[in-house]
Design an enzyme around this catalytic site. Structure first.
Site, PDB file in Angstrom:
ATOM      1  N   CYS A 224     -59.205 -17.558  19.169  1.00 38.08           N
ATOM      2  CA  CYS A 224     -59.786 -17.506  20.511  1.00 38.08           C
ATOM      3  C   CYS A 224     -61.218 -18.684  20.192  1.00 38.08           C
ATOM      4  O   CYS A 224     -61.423 -18.769  19.211  1.00 38.08           O
ATOM      5  CB  CYS A 224     -60.303 -16.174  20.985  1.00 38.08           C
ATOM      6  SG  CYS A 224     -59.203 -14.779  20.985  1.00 38.08           S
TER       7      CYS A 224
ATOM      8  N   ARG B 131     -58.246 -23.579  16.517  1.00 38.66           N
ATOM      9  CA  ARG B 131     -58.515 -22.123  16.102  1.00 38.66           C
ATOM     10  C   ARG B 131     -57.008 -21.232  16.486  1.00 38.66           C
ATOM     11  O   ARG B 131     -56.734 -20.163  16.043  1.00 38.66           O
ATOM     12  CB  ARG B 131     -59.780 -21.534  16.871  1.00 38.66           C
ATOM     13  CG  ARG B 131     -61.003 -22.205  16.638  1.00 38.66           C
ATOM     14  CD  ARG B 131     -62.003 -21.736  17.600  1.00 38.66           C
ATOM     15  NE  ARG B 131     -62.265 -20.383  17.229  1.00 38.66           N
ATOM     16  CZ  ARG B 131     -63.315 -19.539  16.313  1.00 38.66           C
ATOM     17  NH1 ARG B 131     -63.819 -20.486  15.517  1.00 38.66           N
ATOM     18  NH2 ARG B 131     -63.405 -18.466  16.087  1.00 38.66           N
TER      19      ARG B 131
ATOM     20  N   TRP C 147     -56.174 -15.799  21.922  1.00 37.69           N
ATOM     21  CA  TRP C 147     -55.213 -15.529  21.178  1.00 37.69           C
ATOM     22  C   TRP C 147     -54.731 -14.185  21.309  1.00 37.69           C
ATOM     23  O   TRP C 147     -55.651 -13.153  21.060  1.00 37.69           O
ATOM     24  CB  TRP C 147     -55.540 -15.894  19.737  1.00 37.69           C
ATOM     25  CG  TRP C 147     -54.434 -15.968  18.581  1.00 37.69           C
ATOM     26  CD1 TRP C 147     -53.652 -16.870  18.236  1.00 37.69           C
ATOM     27  CD2 TRP C 147     -54.234 -14.797  17.711  1.00 37.69           C
ATOM     28  NE1 TRP C 147     -52.800 -16.573  17.277  1.00 37.69           N
ATOM     29  CE2 TRP C 147     -52.965 -15.202  16.965  1.00 37.69           C
ATOM     30  CE3 TRP C 147     -54.567 -13.485  17.718  1.00 37.69           C
ATOM     31  CZ2 TRP C 147     -52.533 -14.456  15.951  1.00 37.69           C
ATOM     32  CZ3 TRP C 147     -54.093 -12.660  16.722  1.00 37.69           C
ATOM     33  CH2 TRP C 147     -53.055 -13.079  15.956  1.00 37.69           C
TER      34      TRP C 147
ATOM     35  N   ASN D  81     -63.988 -12.732  22.542  1.00 39.09           N
ATOM     36  CA  ASN D  81     -63.481 -12.879  21.068  1.00 39.09           C
ATOM     37  C   ASN D  81     -63.551 -11.569  20.667  1.00 39.09           C
ATOM     38  O   ASN D  81     -64.534 -11.027  20.450  1.00 39.09           O
ATOM     39  CB  ASN D  81     -63.994 -14.093  20.322  1.00 39.09           C
ATOM     40  CG  ASN D  81     -63.323 -15.511  20.897  1.00 39.09           C
ATOM     41  OD1 ASN D  81     -63.099 -15.498  22.028  1.00 39.09           O
ATOM     42  ND2 ASN D  81     -64.284 -16.454  20.187  1.00 39.09           N
ATOM     43  N   GLY D  82     -62.420 -10.978  20.003  1.00 41.38           N
ATOM     44  CA  GLY D  82     -62.576  -9.857  19.055  1.00 41.38           C
ATOM     45  C   GLY D  82     -61.571  -8.676  19.981  1.00 41.38           C
ATOM     46  O   GLY D  82     -60.827  -8.936  20.698  1.00 41.38           O
TER      47      GLY D  82
ATOM     48  N   GLU E  52     -49.714 -21.410  -2.860  1.00 42.47           N
ATOM     49  CA  GLU E  52     -50.221 -21.992  -1.833  1.00 42.47           C
ATOM     50  C   GLU E  52     -49.211 -23.198  -1.338  1.00 42.47           C
ATOM     51  O   GLU E  52     -49.267 -23.447  -0.226  1.00 42.47           O
ATOM     52  CB  GLU E  52     -51.238 -22.864  -2.343  1.00 42.47           C
ATOM     53  CG  GLU E  52     -52.035 -23.772  -1.534  1.00 42.47           C
ATOM     54  CD  GLU E  52     -52.626 -23.074  -0.408  1.00 42.47           C
ATOM     55  OE1 GLU E  52     -53.215 -23.714   0.554  1.00 42.47           O
ATOM     56  OE2 GLU E  52     -52.569 -21.781  -0.140  1.00 42.47           O
TER      57      GLU E  52
ATOM     58  N   LYS F  76     -47.971 -23.224   2.512  1.00 39.42           N
ATOM     59  CA  LYS F  76     -48.081 -24.532   3.395  1.00 39.42           C
ATOM     60  C   LYS F  76     -46.579 -24.846   4.078  1.00 39.42           C
ATOM     61  O   LYS F  76     -46.806 -25.149   5.436  1.00 39.42           O
ATOM     62  CB  LYS F  76     -48.587 -25.751   2.560  1.00 39.42           C
ATOM     63  CG  LYS F  76     -49.941 -25.645   2.045  1.00 39.42           C
ATOM     64  CD  LYS F  76     -50.911 -25.871   3.050  1.00 39.42           C
ATOM     65  CE  LYS F  76     -51.710 -24.975   3.703  1.00 39.42           C
ATOM     66  NZ  LYS F  76     -52.315 -23.825   2.961  1.00 39.42           N
TER      67      LYS F  76
ATOM     68  N   GLU G 279     -46.315 -22.057   6.663  1.00 39.54           N
ATOM     69  CA  GLU G 279     -47.235 -22.075   7.878  1.00 39.54           C
ATOM     70  C   GLU G 279     -46.764 -23.234   9.016  1.00 39.54           C
ATOM     71  O   GLU G 279     -46.864 -23.051  10.200  1.00 39.54           O
ATOM     72  CB  GLU G 279     -48.569 -22.328   7.341  1.00 39.54           C
ATOM     73  CG  GLU G 279     -49.307 -21.330   6.662  1.00 39.54           C
ATOM     74  CD  GLU G 279     -50.693 -21.820   6.390  1.00 39.54           C
ATOM     75  OE1 GLU G 279     -51.516 -20.933   6.604  1.00 39.54           O
ATOM     76  OE2 GLU G 279     -50.853 -22.680   5.651  1.00 39.54           O
TER      77      GLU G 279
ATOM     78  N   HIS H 169     -36.022 -12.221 -12.676  1.00 40.85           N
ATOM     79  CA  HIS H 169     -35.990 -10.903 -12.521  1.00 40.85           C
ATOM     80  C   HIS H 169     -35.850 -10.624 -10.956  1.00 40.85           C
ATOM     81  O   HIS H 169     -36.412  -9.815 -10.128  1.00 40.85           O
ATOM     82  CB  HIS H 169     -37.510 -10.256 -12.596  1.00 40.85           C
ATOM     83  CG  HIS H 169     -37.653 -10.486 -14.170  1.00 40.85           C
ATOM     84  ND1 HIS H 169     -37.333  -9.448 -15.051  1.00 40.85           N
ATOM     85  CD2 HIS H 169     -38.366 -11.318 -14.915  1.00 40.85           C
ATOM     86  CE1 HIS H 169     -37.877  -9.709 -16.208  1.00 40.85           C
ATOM     87  NE2 HIS H 169     -38.329 -10.791 -16.250  1.00 40.85           N
TER      88      HIS H 169
ATOM     89  N   LYS I  60     -56.874 -20.316  13.196  1.00 43.40           N
ATOM     90  CA  LYS I  60     -57.708 -20.933  12.042  1.00 43.40           C
ATOM     91  C   LYS I  60     -58.605 -19.911  11.188  1.00 43.40           C
ATOM     92  O   LYS I  60     -58.560 -19.822  10.300  1.00 43.40           O
ATOM     93  CB  LYS I  60     -58.403 -22.179  12.492  1.00 43.40           C
ATOM     94  CG  LYS I  60     -59.437 -22.897  11.384  1.00 43.40           C
ATOM     95  CD  LYS I  60     -58.504 -23.579  10.488  1.00 43.40           C
ATOM     96  CE  LYS I  60     -59.436 -24.222   9.251  1.00 43.40           C
ATOM     97  NZ  LYS I  60     -58.372 -24.824   8.300  1.00 43.40           N
TER      98      LYS I  60
END
Length: 612
Positions: free
Chosen positions: A2, A27, A73, A99-100, A485, A489, A492, A508, A607
């Site tokens: 947001c 964001r 969002w 926001n929240g 990582e 990436k 995402e 395994h 973000k």
């Protein structure tokens, strides 16, 4: 997640708000809206992008000099026009952006329904604005006092800005658990979720603290108080970045720009904190509390996402160099399993934004149990920076792309300095070895620049595998977190399923997935366990997997086995993640672009995750 923008001054508010919302698009959001106050309250809101919002705005009605804007969002309620912010109270007098999450909104809504209120959306935010209106009517009080009383009744996290139709000369802003910044101009004010919408107009800002609210009046007057109604004297800070920092600077996307900014970001993070020539390291936040930190029996590192991968590298570094036990915890799980936290522990919290809700909750728990808190974040004045007893900023500069790149490399740089300084204090590293590593660390930016020259080669590899449905990333030791990582990436930004594993763990389970359609990325720069990695490569080759190997220059063994070789400069093994991550960032970027994905604003992602 947001984005909030507010303006009060002498200029037209609408252009400032729209430009600010576009600066906050990174964001993550699914709808946008504005409320303008001039001879009445005018509200426009629309599901989709800010550009979709602009199309429905009547520019002849945008002359207001006070207004608020929001990118949402979705949490409560689907992403659609009616759930978009701003939300109005039943009377139409109050408008709010938020926001929240208000956790007890159901109970409040039931009470308000019994009192005759009706609701046009599914959001918790509309409940909050009507609660404020109910308090204002019932108590016959000012808007700012009604906001204060109402916020003392709610449970959850929020950053809010409120407009009142009856007072076109005032904004009320408040925060708890979500960031809010107030920019102070020449008889004008700006309110935003972060500084990016503000920097064009002023460098003077106030970061609201937890459970504080601001009463902002036209003409340059403002008060900041706690929710307990205690007047505060806020510190006005100067922003340390420029407008150019948040522009693309000739790059097609912010993510690519930020990948290429890594050499400078690392230099900025190291500058003044170490000298290879003189063999010293001095992180201010560490040095000030060195006795307390040196006496720690255990380090607990808590983080989320990319920062959690940085934390795994920190575990290797601190245990390897300083010989202190380290535990790495997902912040989102840490406080829910009744962890053992002792007064002798040092808890390190890592977060790019410094606002990650789960990480903040984790360190608040650790603080309650008397552990010492060390924060590592990028944003000056952020919640984690203010909550921790001490810490270090990464100096990565603004990171606009949702998928973190330079945040990761600067976090690893700072963590390396922490491990080396602790090792020097404890005497677990020789002076000669310390200088050797520091010289290599000084050379890392140049070696990353050299690695970036492989961009075209990596782009060619991306073209071959852009239609793959799965990827496997394998690494050992310091490069295992890099494998995680690299996989993150790709997931995402390209929406390809990818997993990272320790190379030896392939046997395994994951080995069952390998066939001629499975690209497998090996991080094979380790001097230690090199032969083991070669063996793992052979196992994949025997099952017809497609091998992309990141190796040191001059490697011959893996070259003979791999389908594709990416040769990077050699460095100390403990520093290798700073180099080996770069080809993986570029590979993910190019695959995503070739698949037509929005790399800067991936679907469903934000973000900063400022709600739990």
């Amino acid at each position: 997640m947001c984005g909030i923008v507010g303006y009060l001054g002498n200029r037209q508010a609408f252009p400032i708000i729209i430009k600010g919302l576009k600066r906050l698009e990174y964001r993550g959001y699914d709808s946008a809206g504005v409320a303008l106050l001039s001879h009445g309250m005018t509200v426009y809101k629309k599901a989709g992008k800010v550009s979709d919002l602009e199309k429905i705005v009547d520019l002849s009605k945008t002359g207001a000099t006070i207004g608020i804007g929001h990118t949402r969002w979705a949490t409560h309620g689907e992403p659609n026009d009616r759930n978009a912010h701003p939300h109005l109270s039943n009377s139409g007098n109050l408008a709010i952006i938020h926001n929240g999450i208000i956790e007890n909104f159901h109970a409040i809504k039931e009470i308000l329904l019994l009192r005759g209120y009706h609701f046009n959306s599914d959001t918790d935010t509309e409940v909050l604005v009507n609660l404020i209106e109910e308090v204002q009517k019932k108590e016959n009080t000012s808007l700012d006092n009604a906001v204060r009383i109402a916020l003392n009744e709610v449970v959850g996290a929020y950053a809010i800005v409120v407009l009142d139709l009856r007072n076109p000369d005032q904004l009320i802003a408040a925060r708890k658990g979500s960031p809010l910044v107030i920019g102070i101009g020449d008889h004008e004010f700006f309110v935003a979720s972060d500084a990016s919408p503000i920097i064009e107009y002023t460098q003077k800002v106030i970061y609201l603290d937890e459970q504080e609210y601001a009463v902002i009046n036209r003409g340059g007057e403002y008060d900041i108080r706690t929710l307990g109604n205690v007047l505060k004297s806020p510190e006005i800070k100067k922003l340390e970045f420029s407008l150019e920092n948040i522009e693309k600077g000739g790059f097609e996307h912010f993510m690519l720009k930020e990948i290429y900014e890594q050499p400078k970001a690392i230099e900025d993070s190291l500058r003044g904190r170490m000298s290879a020539q003189n063999g010293w390291i001095k992180l201010g936040g560490l040095s000030e509390y060195i006795t307390r930190i040196d006496n720690a029996e255990r380090f607990i590192i808590t983080a989320c996402g990319t920062s959690w991968h940085s934390a795994l590298i920190a575990e290797h570094l601190i245990e390897d160099l300083a010989r202190v036990p380290v535990e790495v915890e997902y912040a989102s799980e840490f406080r829910y399993r009744n962890p053992i936290i002792r007064e002798s522990d040092v808890v390190i919290a890592i977060s790019q934004s410094g606002e990650t809700a789960d990480t903040l909750a984790a360190i608040n728990l650790a603080k309650e149990r008397q552990a010492f808190i060390f924060g590592i974040c990028n944003v000056i004045g952020s919640s984690i920076a203010r909550t921790a007893q001490t810490g270090a900023y990464t100096h990565a500069g603004p990171e606009i792309g949702v998928a973190s790149t330079k945040a990761f490399s600067t976090q690893v740089s700072i963590i390396t300095l922490i491990a080396l300084q602790l090792a020097a204090v404890k005497g677990t590293i020789s002076t000669s070895k310390l200088r050797e590593i520091l010289y290599e660390l000084e050379n890392i930016p140049k070696k990353i620049e050299e690695t970036l020259l492989l961009n075209d080669q990596i782009k060619e590899i991306a073209a071959i595998y852009k239609d793959a449905t799965n990827f496997l990333y394998l690494g050992r030791g310091y490069n295992f977190p890099v494998a995680l990582e690299g996989a993150l990436k790709l997931k995402e930004i390209s929406y390809i399923h990818a997993e990272g594993y320790p190379a030896a763990e392939m046997k395994h389970g994951p080995i069952a997935l390998i066939d001629e359609n499975m690209p497998v990325v090996f991080l094979a720069t380790n001097q230690s366990a090199y032969e083991k990695i070669v063996s793992n490569v052979q196992e994949v080759k025997a099952r017809k997997g497609k091998i992309i190997a990141v190796v040191h220059k001059g490697d011959t063994q893996i070259r003979e086995l791999a389908d594709h070789i990416i040769e990077v400069p050699e460095t100390e093994e403990i520093l290798s993640p700073l180099i080996t991550i770069v080809p993986l960032q570029l590979l993910a970027y190019h695959i995503a672009i070739m698949r037509g994905c929005n790399v800067d604003q991936p679907r469903n992602l934000a973000k900063s995750v400022t709600v739990e």
